[in-house]
Design an enzyme around this catalytic site. Structure first.
Site, PDB file in Angstrom:
ATOM      1  N   HIS A 101     -38.945   9.512 -66.341  1.00 22.74           N
ATOM      2  CA  HIS A 101     -40.426   8.742 -67.387  1.00 22.74           C
ATOM      3  C   HIS A 101     -40.583   7.740 -65.649  1.00 22.74           C
ATOM      4  O   HIS A 101     -41.967   7.660 -66.190  1.00 22.74           O
ATOM      5  CB  HIS A 101     -39.988   7.563 -68.286  1.00 22.74           C
ATOM      6  CG  HIS A 101     -40.379   6.857 -68.096  1.00 22.74           C
ATOM      7  ND1 HIS A 101     -40.677   6.639 -70.031  1.00 22.74           N
ATOM      8  CD2 HIS A 101     -40.561   5.550 -67.921  1.00 22.74           C
ATOM      9  CE1 HIS A 101     -41.286   5.233 -69.781  1.00 22.74           C
ATOM     10  NE2 HIS A 101     -41.025   4.715 -68.610  1.00 22.74           N
ATOM     11  N   GLU A 102     -40.031   7.072 -64.949  1.00 20.41           N
ATOM     12  CA  GLU A 102     -40.813   7.049 -63.662  1.00 20.41           C
ATOM     13  C   GLU A 102     -41.633   6.845 -63.586  1.00 20.41           C
ATOM     14  O   GLU A 102     -42.859   7.137 -62.425  1.00 20.41           O
ATOM     15  CB  GLU A 102     -39.729   6.200 -63.138  1.00 20.41           C
ATOM     16  CG  GLU A 102     -38.679   4.951 -63.692  1.00 20.41           C
ATOM     17  CD  GLU A 102     -38.891   3.838 -64.750  1.00 20.41           C
ATOM     18  OE1 GLU A 102     -40.387   3.793 -64.270  1.00 20.41           O
ATOM     19  OE2 GLU A 102     -39.184   3.370 -65.531  1.00 20.41           O
TER      20      GLU A 102
END
Length: 227
Positions: free
Chosen positions: A138-139
């Site tokens: 996600h990051e």
């Protein structure tokens, strides 16, 4: 696809943000002899945005008091980030650890070539390898999707609107003979509020994209949900 609609929503929200700024400038121009203050604030906003965007990785790492680690010091973290970078066909980012037990992880940088990944010592103890992989997927997508630029511009425009609204609130409209006090007061109060809401909405749409794209990158959406 969620990404398609989120892209359209981001563009529409940016349009709304600029519309608020232009409306504020137009009102100042109609009710005062000069609209110079809004242009001065806009230039300041552009300058601070450029600095923040260009140095986003250094600023974020410094704020977390993070330190670089080698693969020997954090083998599991390196393995996860290297795997995800290869899957995304992107360069390997720099790896940092932050000496805090507050569970957090983020990827930052103006582009993939200048990216950095930072995890706190707390999140490494809290999550297992699968959950950590979901979070980092996600990051990393925030960097790959250029969300640093998106958030920087949104914050800058919202900041200019808020600053000009505060100027109107405390210093009035300048030429009081031609100004509409009620309109100026309403704009001074409502424009910063609207800008903040739009900025938050832009941030939320980019989070949805990172959720979807990160899940596709890892191939394991339930890992992020579990984390």
């Amino acid at each position: 696809m969620h990404k398609h609609y989120n892209g359209l929503k981001t563009a529409a929200l940016f349009g709304a943000l600029w519309a608020v700024l232009l409306g504020l400038g137009g009102l100042i121009g109609l009710n005062t002899r000069s609209s110079a203050p809004i242009w001065i604030m806009a230039l300041i906003g552009v300058a601070t945005t450029a600095y923040g965007y260009w140095n986003s990785d250094k600023i974020a790492i410094r704020s977390m008091q993070a330190y670089p680690v080698t693969e020997a010091q954090a083998p599991q973290l390196y393995q996860i980030v290297r795997e995800l970078s290869v899957r995304a066909n992107q360069p390997m980012p720099r790896i940092y650890l932050s000496p805090t037990m507050n569970p957090n992880a983020f990827a930052t940088g103006r582009n993939p070539r200048n990216a950095a990944v930072c995890c706190t010592e707390g999140i490494l103890q809290l999550l297992d390898a699968r959950e950590l992989r979901g979070v980092l997927g996600h990051e990393l997508m925030h960097v790959y999707n250029r969300d640093i630029l998106t958030s920087s511009v949104a914050a800058a425009v919202a900041g200019v609107i808020t600053s000009v609204g505060q100027m109107l609130l405390f210093f009035g409209g300048g030429d009081r003979r031609n100004s509409n006090p009620l309109a100026m007061l309403a704009m001074a109060l409502l424009a910063p509020f609207a800008a903040s809401l739009i900025q938050l909405a832009i941030t939320r749409t980019r989070e949805y994209d990172a959720d979807e794209d990160g899940s596709q990158l890892t191939g394991d959406p339930l890992a992020l949900a579990s984390a």
